[in-house]
Design a protein around this motif. Structure first.
Motif, PDB file in Angstrom:
ATOM      1  N   GLN A  58       0.837  -1.207   0.000  1.00 22.54           N
ATOM      2  CA  GLN A  58       0.000   0.000   0.000  1.00 22.54           C
ATOM      3  C   GLN A  58       0.869   1.253   0.000  1.00 22.54           C
ATOM      4  O   GLN A  58       0.563   2.229  -0.698  1.00 22.54           O
ATOM      5  N   GLU A  61       2.223   1.918  -3.453  1.00 18.64           N
ATOM      6  CA  GLU A  61       1.205   2.519  -4.322  1.00 18.64           C
ATOM      7  C   GLU A  61       0.995   3.986  -3.964  1.00 18.64           C
ATOM      8  O   GLU A  61       0.793   4.831  -4.848  1.00 18.64           O
ATOM      9  N   LEU A  62       1.043   4.291  -2.668  1.00 20.21           N
ATOM     10  CA  LEU A  62       0.894   5.680  -2.233  1.00 20.21           C
ATOM     11  C   LEU A  62       2.034   6.535  -2.766  1.00 20.21           C
ATOM     12  O   LEU A  62       1.821   7.652  -3.268  1.00 20.21           O
ATOM     13  N   LYS A  64       3.851   6.042  -5.429  1.00 20.65           N
ATOM     14  CA  LYS A  64       3.676   6.211  -6.874  1.00 20.65           C
ATOM     15  C   LYS A  64       2.605   7.255  -7.164  1.00 20.65           C
ATOM     16  O   LYS A  64       2.762   8.097  -8.064  1.00 20.65           O
ATOM     17  N   HIS A  65       1.520   7.205  -6.389  1.00 19.20           N
ATOM     18  CA  HIS A  65       0.440   8.178  -6.600  1.00 19.20           C
ATOM     19  C   HIS A  65       0.908   9.593  -6.273  1.00 19.20           C
ATOM     20  O   HIS A  65       0.666  10.536  -7.041  1.00 19.20           O
ATOM     21  N   LEU A  66       1.587   9.758  -5.136  1.00 16.66           N
ATOM     22  CA  LEU A  66       2.061  11.080  -4.745  1.00 16.66           C
ATOM     23  C   LEU A  66       3.091  11.612  -5.743  1.00 16.66           C
ATOM     24  O   LEU A  66       3.125  12.816  -6.022  1.00 16.66           O
ATOM     25  N   TYR A  67       3.909  10.720  -6.291  1.00 12.76           N
ATOM     26  CA  TYR A  67       4.904  11.149  -7.276  1.00 12.76           C
ATOM     27  C   TYR A  67       4.218  11.664  -8.542  1.00 12.76           C
ATOM     28  O   TYR A  67       4.652  12.659  -9.141  1.00 12.76           O
ATOM     29  N   ARG A  68       3.128  11.001  -8.930  1.00 10.95           N
ATOM     30  CA  ARG A  68       2.357  11.487 -10.091  1.00 10.95           C
ATOM     31  C   ARG A  68       1.781  12.871  -9.812  1.00 10.95           C
ATOM     32  O   ARG A  68       1.671  13.701 -10.717  1.00 10.95           O
ATOM     33  N   GLU A  69       1.416  13.122  -8.553  1.00 14.95           N
ATOM     34  CA  GLU A  69       0.844  14.418  -8.191  1.00 14.95           C
ATOM     35  C   GLU A  69       1.856  15.559  -8.370  1.00 14.95           C
ATOM     36  O   GLU A  69       1.471  16.705  -8.543  1.00 14.95           O
ATOM     37  N   GLU A  71       3.830  15.897 -10.825  1.00 12.79           N
ATOM     38  CA  GLU A  71       4.127  16.097 -12.247  1.00 12.79           C
ATOM     39  C   GLU A  71       3.809  17.515 -12.704  1.00 12.79           C
ATOM     40  O   GLU A  71       4.479  18.082 -13.563  1.00 12.79           O
ATOM     41  N   THR A  80      -2.051  16.921   2.396  1.00 14.08           N
ATOM     42  CA  THR A  80      -2.422  16.011   1.317  1.00 14.08           C
ATOM     43  C   THR A  80      -1.924  14.601   1.603  1.00 14.08           C
ATOM     44  O   THR A  80      -2.663  13.618   1.449  1.00 14.08           O
ATOM     45  N   TYR A  84      -4.334  11.086   2.301  1.00 15.52           N
ATOM     46  CA  TYR A  84      -4.202   9.797   1.619  1.00 15.52           C
ATOM     47  C   TYR A  84      -3.888   8.684   2.614  1.00 15.52           C
ATOM     48  O   TYR A  84      -4.376   7.554   2.472  1.00 15.52           O
TER      49      TYR A  84
END
Length: 314
Positions: A58, A61-62, A64-69, A71, A80, A84
């Motif tokens: 988990q 995945e968190l 990876k998601h935060l890294y996309r944020e 961008e 934030t 999450y």
């Protein structure tokens, strides 16, 4: 190290984005470690996570998601990251996909109680949201109001607060009544600005399509086709609460929020919120959502502060 571990490589390896992900002095990563009970280390874009298998998956995945944020180049906030994390740590929450659409983007309620609260507001004309600070009672109610206005299911938004102050006297503040109560309505302004933008809110206020006012201004009015929020309702008298509830007209939705542990009325004076919850508990068409410290979505210390006060006062 006996605990299982996984390695995660974040791509593309952008030093600026990686710094935003880690936060000042690695504060974001330290929060993830603390809240999830894992060990997290990194060098460049390669992260190593140790802990319970399900939790570190988990966490990966968190990350990876935060890294996309990052961008878009916008800095991440600790709030934030914490939101999450709260979502990850509430697996019992139903995956209903509940979201509130606002002009500035969707807002997603976190956890079972917040999701129930939003669904109740959508399905009932009068709703009570009761619980400690930081549980999203007012913020989510404002978001629902903004969505209803944007979808034209109501013609205006009214945000109301009793002019009762926490240990200070309005009479000593400069200005007329509107200027005196303005500081107490500031959280409502802030939520509107975040969801609709400063220029839009200013224009709608000038047109009277959004109205922010002390509770006393509601007397004698009938409010049709409106979304009305009474905030800090623990500071109403029973008479004021009855007056407010009987202002509700056709096509309107009312949300009454409050925290019964934060009553600022004179000692011994009954709270209109407490009284209303007793009087109306069996009235059909009225819902009540009760939040607890587990629903707090502010700084993690807020949840522990609420628990400490509850334990001390019990």
């Amino acid at each position: 190290m006996n605990q299982p571990g996984i390695t995660l490589e974040l791509e593309p390896a952008d030093p600026k984005r990686l710094l935003m992900l880690a936060g000042p002095v690695d504060s974001h990563l330290k929060l993830i470690e603390q809240r999830l009970g894992i060990d997290l280390s990194y060098r460049g874009s390669r992260f190593r996570l140790h802990g319970e298998s399900r939790i570190i998956r988990q966490a990966a995945e968190l990350l990876k998601h935060l890294y996309r944020e990052t961008e878009a180049g916008e800095p991440l906030s600790l709030k934030t990251v914490d939101l999450y994390l709260t979502e990850i740590m509430a697996p019992e929450s139903p995956k209903t996909g509940v979201s509130i659409q606002t002009p500035k983007g969707p807002i997603r309620p976190r956890g079972k109680n917040q999701q129930h609260y939003v669904q109740a507001i959508r399905n009932h004309d009068i709703n009570f949201g009761v619980g400690p600070a930081g549980t999203g009672k007012t913020y989510l109610a404002v978001a629902c109001a903004v969505q209803a206005f944007h979808e034209e299911s109501v013609q205006r938004i009214l945000l109301v607060r009793p002019a009762v102050e926490a240990g200070e006297k309005l009479g000593f503040l400069p200005g007329d009544l509107a200027q005196k109560v303005d500081p107490y309505l500031r959280p409502l302004y802030d939520a509107l600005y975040e969801m609709m933008g400063f220029d839009t809110v200013t224009r709608l206020l000038e047109k009277g399509l959004i109205e922010i006012a002390p509770l006393a201004f509601m007397r004698g009015r009938t409010l049709n086709n409106a979304f009305i929020i009474l905030d800090e309702s623990q500071n109403t008298s029973p008479e004021q609460m009855k007056m407010f509830l009987t202002r509700i007209g056709f096509g309107s939705t009312a949300v009454i929020t409050g925290d019964l542990t934060q009553v600022d009325l004179a000692r011994g004076a009954p709270s209109g919120l407490r009284h209303a919850l007793e009087v109306l508990q069996k009235v059909q068409g009225i819902t009540t959502t009760r939040f607890t410290s587990a629903d707090v979505v502010r700084h993690p210390l807020v949840q522990r502060i609420v628990d400490a006060y509850d334990e001390f006062e019990s």
